[in-house]
Design a protein around this motif. Structure first.
Motif, PDB file in Angstrom:
ATOM      1  N   UNK A 221       0.831  -1.208   0.000  1.00 24.53           N
ATOM      2  CA  UNK A 221       0.000   0.000   0.000  1.00 24.53           C
ATOM      3  C   UNK A 221       0.864   1.256   0.000  1.00 24.53           C
ATOM      4  N   UNK A 222       1.905   1.266   0.854  1.00 28.05           N
ATOM      5  CA  UNK A 222       2.804   2.435   0.918  1.00 28.05           C
ATOM      6  C   UNK A 222       3.515   2.641  -0.420  1.00 28.05           C
ATOM      7  N   UNK A 223       3.911   1.533  -1.053  1.00 24.20           N
ATOM      8  CA  UNK A 223       4.599   1.623  -2.347  1.00 24.20           C
ATOM      9  C   UNK A 223       3.677   2.221  -3.419  1.00 24.20           C
ATOM     10  N   UNK A 224       2.409   1.794  -3.457  1.00 29.44           N
ATOM     11  CA  UNK A 224       1.475   2.297  -4.459  1.00 29.44           C
ATOM     12  C   UNK A 224       1.118   3.756  -4.206  1.00 29.44           C
ATOM     13  N   UNK A 225       0.960   4.127  -2.933  1.00 26.57           N
ATOM     14  CA  UNK A 225       0.594   5.507  -2.617  1.00 26.57           C
ATOM     15  C   UNK A 225       1.750   6.465  -2.878  1.00 26.57           C
ATOM     16  N   UNK A 226       2.966   6.053  -2.552  1.00 28.21           N
ATOM     17  CA  UNK A 226       4.127   6.937  -2.686  1.00 28.21           C
ATOM     18  C   UNK A 226       4.531   7.166  -4.139  1.00 28.21           C
ATOM     19  N   UNK A 227       4.114   6.295  -5.040  1.00 33.78           N
ATOM     20  CA  UNK A 227       4.486   6.449  -6.448  1.00 33.78           C
ATOM     21  C   UNK A 227       5.941   6.130  -6.734  1.00 33.78           C
ATOM     22  N   UNK A 228       6.595   5.347  -5.863  1.00 34.66           N
ATOM     23  CA  UNK A 228       7.984   4.969  -6.093  1.00 34.66           C
ATOM     24  C   UNK A 228       8.085   3.981  -7.247  1.00 34.66           C
ATOM     25  N   UNK A 229       9.262   3.890  -7.824  1.00 32.67           N
ATOM     26  CA  UNK A 229       9.500   2.989  -8.952  1.00 32.67           C
ATOM     27  C   UNK A 229      10.581   1.990  -8.555  1.00 32.67           C
ATOM     28  N   UNK A 230      10.165   0.745  -8.392  1.00 36.07           N
ATOM     29  CA  UNK A 230      11.080  -0.314  -7.997  1.00 36.07           C
ATOM     30  C   UNK A 230      11.761  -0.886  -9.225  1.00 36.07           C
ATOM     31  N   UNK A 231      13.063  -0.907  -9.216  1.00 37.44           N
ATOM     32  CA  UNK A 231      13.829  -1.507 -10.301  1.00 37.44           C
ATOM     33  C   UNK A 231      14.896  -2.415  -9.718  1.00 37.44           C
ATOM     34  N   UNK A 232      15.018  -3.609 -10.318  1.00 41.09           N
ATOM     35  CA  UNK A 232      16.008  -4.570  -9.851  1.00 41.09           C
ATOM     36  C   UNK A 232      17.357  -4.300 -10.490  1.00 41.09           C
ATOM     37  N   UNK A 233      18.390  -4.319  -9.693  1.00 40.42           N
ATOM     38  CA  UNK A 233      19.767  -4.225 -10.178  1.00 40.42           C
ATOM     39  C   UNK A 233      20.318  -5.651 -10.225  1.00 40.42           C
ATOM     40  N   UNK A 234      20.209  -6.288 -11.383  1.00 40.71           N
ATOM     41  CA  UNK A 234      20.579  -7.689 -11.541  1.00 40.71           C
ATOM     42  C   UNK A 234      22.081  -7.804 -11.747  1.00 40.71           C
ATOM     43  N   UNK A 235      22.776  -8.686 -11.024  1.00 42.49           N
ATOM     44  CA  UNK A 235      24.227  -8.839 -11.188  1.00 42.49           C
ATOM     45  C   UNK A 235      24.590  -9.410 -12.560  1.00 42.49           C
ATOM     46  N   UNK A 236      25.688  -8.885 -13.116  1.00 40.57           N
ATOM     47  CA  UNK A 236      26.200  -9.336 -14.406  1.00 40.57           C
ATOM     48  C   UNK A 236      27.688  -9.634 -14.254  1.00 40.57           C
TER      49      UNK A 236
END
Length: 385
Positions: A221-236
Motif C-alpha cells: 500500500x505504501x509503495x502504491x501511494x508513494x508512487x515509487x518505482x522499484x527496479x532490480x539491479x541484476x548482477x552481471x
C-alpha cells in the motif's frame, strides 16, 4: 505488629542493597581514577575524541557507505551493522532448522528420528570454530566467477560469495523492511484482539497468517501511494567479479552458516525436551478424538511446549550474538574486528575501544532479552483471580 516487622525488614534490605551499591560504585571509581592516572603518566590521551579522526582502513563488506577516509565512528557503525546482520540472519536460520530437527527427534518415524539424532549430535559436538573454518573452506572451494552457479539468473554462487539482485535504490529496502515490521505488528495486534474476544480461549485461528498478510499488504500500500518505482539491479559477470546487485562475501556466508547450524543443534534439543515435557495424556486425548499426528503436534503439543522453551532459546540467541565476534577468524569485519581490533591497534585507546564494544554487546543482549521476555509474557499461561 506484623506491619512494623515488615517495614523494618524492608528498610534493612534497602540499607544492605544501598551499602553494596555504594561499595561497587566506590570500587569502580577507584579503578577509573587509577587507569586515568596511569594513562596520564604514559602520555596517552583518554576519552572518545579519537572517534572523530580518520580511520584509514578498508572494510570489504558494508551496508552503508564507507571509505578509509571516514572516521573511526563510521567504522564502528559499519561493524555494528555487520554484527546485527549476521546475528539476525543466524537467529532466523537457526530457529527454523532447530525447530525442524527438534520435531523430527520426537517423530514416530524411526528413520527420521535417527537421522535427526545423528545430525544434532554431530553438529553440537564439533567446536564452533571448526564449523566456521570448514564452511569458509567450502565457500572458497566453490567455482570461480566465470563458472558460478546460477540461481534462476537473479543470483550467483561462487568463491566470491553469494551475489543477489538488489533494488537499484537501496533506500527502498530499508523503508520496505520498516513497513513490513509495522504491518506485521498491526496484523498481530488485530488477530490478538480478535482471539481475546472468543469464548473458547486457545481455539481461534493461528496468528502467523495475520502477521504475514500485514507484512505484505502494508509495504504494498505504501509503495502504491508513494508512487515509487522499484527496479532490480541484476548482477552481471564482469571480468573477475560481478557488476550490480549485492554481494554476500564468503566470510559473511561462512559465519552465518556456522552460527546457524551449530546453534540449531542446541535449539533442537530444547524443542525436543520441551515437547517431551508435555503430559502423554495430551497425545492420548487427541488420538481418542480422532486427530492425526501432525495436527496433534502443531495445534496441541507445540503450543504447550513453547512455555518452557522460550527462556532456553533466549540464551541461545544471546550466544549467537556474542559468538558473532568469531568473524575475526575468517576476516569478517564485525564489531570486534573493526572497533575492538583495527581501531584499537591504530589508536592505542584500548580501554575506550573495549568499553565501547562491551557496552554495545550489553545493549544487544538486554534488548534481545527484553523482546523475548515480552513474548514469553504474551504466550505464557496466566491465571486471573
Amino acid at each position: 505488629m506484623w506491619n512494623k516487622r515488615l517495614q523494618s525488614a524492608r528498610a534493612l534490605s534497602a540499607l544492605q542493597q544501598g551499602a553494596i551499591l555504594a561499595l561497587v560504585a566506590g570500587a569502580f571509581y577507584l579503578l577509573v581514577v587509577n587507569a586515568s592516572d596511569n594513562l596520564d603518566a604514559l602520555g596517552i590521551a583518554s576519552g572518545f575524541g579519537f572517534l572523530n579522526e580518520r580511520a584509514g582502513y578498508a572494510i570489504s563488506f558494508h551496508l552503508i557507505d564507507y571509505t578509509p577516509n571516514d572516521t573511526y565512528f563510521r567504522a564502528y557503525l559499519v561493524g555494528l551493522i555487520n554484527t546485527l546482520l549476521v546475528s539476525g540472519l543466524s537467529i532466523a536460520l537457526a530457529t527454523l532448522c532447530g525447530v525442524f530437527l527438534g520435531v523430527c527427534r520426537v517423530s514416530d518415524n524411526w528413520l527420521l528420528g535417527r537421522l535427526s539424532y545423528l545430525a544434532v549430535e554431530f553438529l553440537r559436538n564439533v567446536p564452533l570454530i571448526v564449523h566456521l573454518i570448514w564452511w569458509y573452506g567450502l565457500m572458497l572451494a566453490l567455482p570461480n566467477v566465470r563458472q558460478a552457479i546460477s540461481l534462476f539468473d537473479v543470483g550467483y554462487l561462487s568463491n566470491r560469495g553469494l551475489t543477489l539482485a538488489w533494488a537499484s535504490d537501496g533506500s527502498l529496502i530499508g523503508w520496505g523492511l520498516l513497513c513490513a515490521v509495522g504491518g506485521g505488528a498491526i496484523g498481530y495486534a488485530l488477530m490478538a484482539r480478535y482471539r481475546n474476544g472468543l469464548a473458547w480461549k486457545g481455539f481461534g485461528p493461528p496468528v502467523w497468517p495475520a502477521i504475514l498478510i500485514g507484512a505484505i499488504v502494508l509495504p504494498l500500500i505504501v509503495y502504491l501511494i508513494s508512487g515509487s518505482h522499484w527496479q532490480w539491479d541484476v548482477p552481471v559477470s564482469r571480468g573477475f567479479g560481478f557488476s550490480g546487485g549485492v554481494n554476500l562475501t564468503p566470510e559473511l556466508m561462512a559465519l552465518w552458516l556456522a552460527l546457524s547450524f551449530y546453534s540449531a543443534s542446541y535449539i533442537a534439543e530444547i524443542v525436543r525436551g520441551s515437547i517431551q515435557s508435555v503430559s502423554r495424556g495430551q497425545y492420548e486425548a487427541a488420538h481418542a478424538l480422532g486427530f492425526s499426528e501432525m495436527p496433534t503436534m502443531f495445534r496441541l503439543i507445540v503450543p504447550q511446549a513453547i512455555y518452557p522453551m522460550i527462556p532456553q532459546v533466549t540464551s541461545t540467541y544471546l550466544n549467537i550474538i556474542k559468538n558473532s565476534s568469531l568473524g575475526v577468524v575468517v576476516g569478517y569485519m564485525e564489531l570486534v574486528s573493526s572497533t575492538g581490533g583495527t581501531t584499537l591497534n591504530q589508536t592505542g585507546q584500548a580501554i575506550e575501544c573495549i568499553a565501547l564494544v562491551m557496552a554495545t554487546y550489553c545493549v544487544f543482549s538486554l534488548i534481545t532479552s527484553l523482546l523475548m521476555n515480552f513474548y514469553n509474557y504474551r504466550v505464557s499461561l496466566r491465571t486471573h483471580g
